[in-house]
Design an enzyme around this catalytic site. Structure first.
Site, PDB file in Angstrom:
ATOM      1  N   HIS A   1     -34.685 -64.840   1.793  1.00  0.00           N
ATOM      2  CA  HIS A   1     -35.078 -64.479   0.597  1.00  0.00           C
ATOM      3  C   HIS A   1     -34.044 -64.703  -0.473  1.00  0.00           C
ATOM      4  O   HIS A   1     -34.321 -65.105  -1.672  1.00  0.00           O
ATOM      5  CB  HIS A   1     -35.660 -62.931   0.631  1.00  0.00           C
ATOM      6  CG  HIS A   1     -36.339 -62.612  -0.767  1.00  0.00           C
ATOM      7  ND1 HIS A   1     -37.754 -63.011  -0.807  1.00  0.00           N
ATOM      8  CD2 HIS A   1     -35.859 -61.581  -1.687  1.00  0.00           C
ATOM      9  CE1 HIS A   1     -38.010 -62.533  -1.935  1.00  0.00           C
ATOM     10  NE2 HIS A   1     -37.164 -61.696  -2.480  1.00  0.00           N
TER      11      HIS A   1
ATOM     12  N   HIS B   1     -44.157 -61.361  -3.757  1.00  0.00           N
ATOM     13  CA  HIS B   1     -43.978 -60.154  -3.194  1.00  0.00           C
ATOM     14  C   HIS B   1     -44.861 -59.984  -1.952  1.00  0.00           C
ATOM     15  O   HIS B   1     -45.890 -59.183  -1.956  1.00  0.00           O
ATOM     16  CB  HIS B   1     -44.212 -59.147  -4.166  1.00  0.00           C
ATOM     17  CG  HIS B   1     -43.078 -58.223  -4.238  1.00  0.00           C
ATOM     18  ND1 HIS B   1     -43.370 -56.685  -4.211  1.00  0.00           N
ATOM     19  CD2 HIS B   1     -41.833 -58.466  -4.123  1.00  0.00           C
ATOM     20  CE1 HIS B   1     -42.091 -56.328  -4.519  1.00  0.00           C
ATOM     21  NE2 HIS B   1     -41.126 -57.165  -4.403  1.00  0.00           N
TER      22      HIS B   1
END
Length: 719
Positions: free
Chosen positions: A47, A93
């Site tokens: 990420h 998200h």
């Protein structure tokens, strides 16, 4: 509290491979502490480090005369003239929203807003792109309700209009929903703030809300597949407070105007760790932090927890020392924490102190610059067979199958929960095509859209990647906007599987080719990988968010079709039904190749539409559902009937690209068709708007009946 022993099991639990841990040992020259292991885990996870995607992201076009700042900062920045700039980005998200839908989606909105205002921009628009599993799946209703409520709850309270987006359903998302959040803001082009620290001995200042244990390890969690331990990951989801964020926005903009800021960075993924390391690394400096000075809202927090907390509404800043009192007064006024927690140092060192103990002492630049970078094996996707079967269905039944599906029904239930009019500058909200926001105090407007067709990308990643950009280009052109630039949100499965990596590589190639040809450079973005549960991957979903500029209101195309208007089809129709919405919704089949994308044809058609704004009452691009669905949506938006003088299924429902449908009166239709002839763009009069029925060929039904189906099908499907 004694730190745990570093074991292979603990290393694995932090998402690090054995060879990655060996690299850490070589960098540090000893066994890392528990806190140091957490710091490396945060900085080297997928990420934060983009270790599987960097190689391919570098191939994307990122520059142009309009680009002020491309990828690498919190958000991209594009010049819109008159000393103004638009700042924007899209980010995922996904994992947090699947675990805890409301807070996952809400903090996704909060995070993307901070990315924008940390650059010195005031947010003016938000969008979202949402992908859920099949409506009948037991988790889907809860996910839809929670995500939509979270987006609305945060964005509405913060005070930013949500002006567009998309919602889709497919069984491939049963185990991983996607929540992609977009935000855009306005800034003065000569007052942009960046994150690179500068100057030795400068105060490092913590701003905003207090630090808690929420979100600890969130970035690492977002870099892993899901399995049956998913409920154990709930504590890694952050908790947001939009009212605190609104105060943080105002305080930061006031602080920036004071001249106190050397550099500033949002505390997003990996919190204090990532923000401090990035600021130091970009400035070629080290950072010393004293955690005893960090404002906390929980007792006995360890250094590990504080460094990896992803508590929301926080910023890190390097301050001009002489401005400390002025800066502190601003944050006191807004009732937000302001604490000097460290300083910049000359050595390449990340030094973390707590309770008079050294909790971490690492070389700083390797945390960012020496993260693993992989050229993962990838296989080219197998060519999809052409779909050549003749589909037989009554045209109105085909239309009913589309508008009765939650994929193509009205999304009013969703967007009516979002405030699209706050700030009073929204010229066109969600519901049909791109959203439009006025640039306050000027004649200019900005248009925003997000687009991707995952079925296409799975069948043909290269053409599917091109198509996502081309559809964004068309959605902007259809409202009269000149496309400026793009942001990408690349959602894929496990990159360690060669077939998934192949999807990613070829989609990137298609996106890059289209962005270059259509002059829509990628200026920001996000990669979300490992979207898999129990080995089942999502559809490849490279979402493209794009921004366009409308120079003045008279160039905007945002009206509605009028009774008696002609329906004019712009662009060539071959009748491509492979991977079409009709095939999926009416026949339950996903077969064939994606439609080919002719980028030269896209340019010609888009330029024609923008140049012909004066002739057009309403316009939409043709994508899913082809001519039939596009014509119906224009009619539904105007609340009038429609007659299409076409009856063959390929022409009605084919999804050939580079096409638009426009509504205009007789005189303007003649002028438009003449302009199309001069531009070498095919043009056809396919029917009329008006009346109280929807008629396609010889099939006819009351418009009110079809409007009711279109308006109720989404709620009926997802409750």
């Amino acid at each position: 509290m004694q730190e745990p022993e570093i074991t292979p099991e603990l290393v694995e639990a932090h998402g690090l491979k054995p060879d990655e841990y060996d690299r850490i040992l070589k960098i540090v020259g000893r066994t890392p502490s528990f806190t140091e292991l957490g710091i490396f885990s945060a900085m080297w996870n997928e990420h934060c480090s983009y270790k599987s995607s960097k190689k391919w992201l570098r191939t994307l076009p990122t520059e142009g005369p309009q680009v002020i700042c491309g990828p690498g900062e919190n958000a991209g920045i594009v010049d819109i003239g008159d000393g103004q700039a638009v700042v924007f980005k899209m980010e995922s998200h996904n994992h947090p929203s699947y675990i805890e839908p409301y807070q996952g989606a809400a903090t996704g909105v909060g995070g993307i807003l901070r990315d924008v205002f940390t650059m010195g921009a005031r947010p003016i628009a938000a969008m979202n792109s949402l992908s859920f599993g099949e409506p009948a799946h037991p988790k889907t209703r809860r996910l839809v309700a929670g995500v939509v409520e979270g987006i609305g709850g945060y964005g509405n309270a913060f005070g930013v209009p949500t002006v567009g987006g998309e919602v889709r359903f497919h069984p491939a998302y049963n185990g991983n929903c996607l929540v992609n959040a977009f935000a855009a803001g306005l800034a003065d082009a000569d007052k942009i703030f960046y994150s690179a620290a500068s100057g030795v001995g400068m105060p490092v200042v913590y701003l905003g809300a207090k630090t808690g244990r929420d979100g600890v390890g969130g970035a690492t969690m977002a870099s892993a597949e899901f399995d049956d331990t998913i409920e154990e990951k709930r504590p890694t989801v952050q908790v947001g407070d939009p009212f605190t964020e609104k105060r943080l926005l105002e305080a930061c903009l006031e602080l920036m105007a004071s001249g106190a800021v050397i550099s500033i960075q949002d505390m997003g993924a990996a919190g204090l760790t990532c923000s401090a390391v990035e600021m130091g690394d970009k400035g070629g400096l080290g950072i010393r932090l004293d955690l005893d000075r960090v404002p906390v809202r929980e007792t006995a927090m360890t250094a590990y927890e504080m460094m990896l907390s992803e508590s929301q509404e926080r910023m890190l800043m390097v301050l001009k020392p002489e401005k400390e009192a002025e800066a502190r007064a601003i944050f006191d006024k807004w009732d937000l924490d302001f604490a000097i927690v460290g300083e910049t140092i000359a050595e390449d060192r990340f030094l973390i102190l707590q309770g008079n103990e050294v909790k971490a002492d690492l070389p700083l630049s390797p945390l960012s610059g020496e993260a693993p970078e992989y050229d993962r094996p990838h296989v080219a996707p197998a060519p999809a067979a052409a779909f050549e079967e003749a589909l037989e269905i009554d045209p109105l039944e085909g239309l009913r199958a589309l508008i009765g599906s939650p994929n193509y029904a009205s999304k009013r239930w969703v967007f009516e929960q979002y405030d699209s009019m706050v700030l009073a500058d929204t010229a066109e909200g969600p519901g049909l095509g791109a959203g439009i926001v006025r640039v306050h105090g000027t004649d200019k407007l900005l248009a925003f859209t997000s687009d991707v067709t995952p079925r296409y990308v799975r069948a043909n990643p290269f053409e599917g990647g091109k198509q996502a950009v081309a559809e964004a280009y068309r959605n902007l052109s259809a409202v009269g906007a000149r496309p400026l630039a793009s942001t990408d949100n690349l959602n894929f499965g496990n990159p360690e599987k060669p077939e998934i990596m192949g999807q990613f590589v070829h989609a990137i190639k298609g996106i890059g080719e289209a962005c270059a040809a259509l002059d829509m450079p990628i200026v920001s973005g996000n990669v979300s990988l490992y979207n898999e549960t129990d080995g089942q991957a999502i559809l490849p979903t490279p979402t493209i968010g794009a921004v366009g500029l409308i120079a003045s209101a008279d160039q905007m195309i945002a009206g509605r079709a009028r009774d008696g208007d002609h329906a004019i089809l712009i662009g060539a129709t071959a009748g491509h039904l492979g991977q079409s919405a009709l095939l999926a919704e009416a026949f339950g089949r996903e077969e064939g190749d994606a439609p080919p994308v002719d980028l030269d044809a896209e340019l010609r058609a888009g330029e024609l539409i923008r140049a012909s704004a004066a002739y057009i009452h309403a316009a939409t691009d043709l994508s899913d559902g082809g001519l039939a669905l596009a014509a119906f949506e224009l009619a539904a938006a105007a609340g009038i009937g429609l007659r299409l003088d076409v009856s063959d299924i390929p022409t009605l429902f084919g999804e050939d690209q580079a096409r638009y449908l426009v509504a205009t009166d007789f005189d303007c239709a003649e002028a438009l068709m003449a302009a199309a002839g001069r531009a070498g763009v095919p043009v056809t009069n396919v029917g009329r708007f008006g009346g109280e029925t929807i008629a396609i060929g010889r099939s006819e039904a009351p418009a009110s009946e079809l409007f009711a189906l279109h308006g109720s099908a989404f709620e009926a499907a997802v409750g």
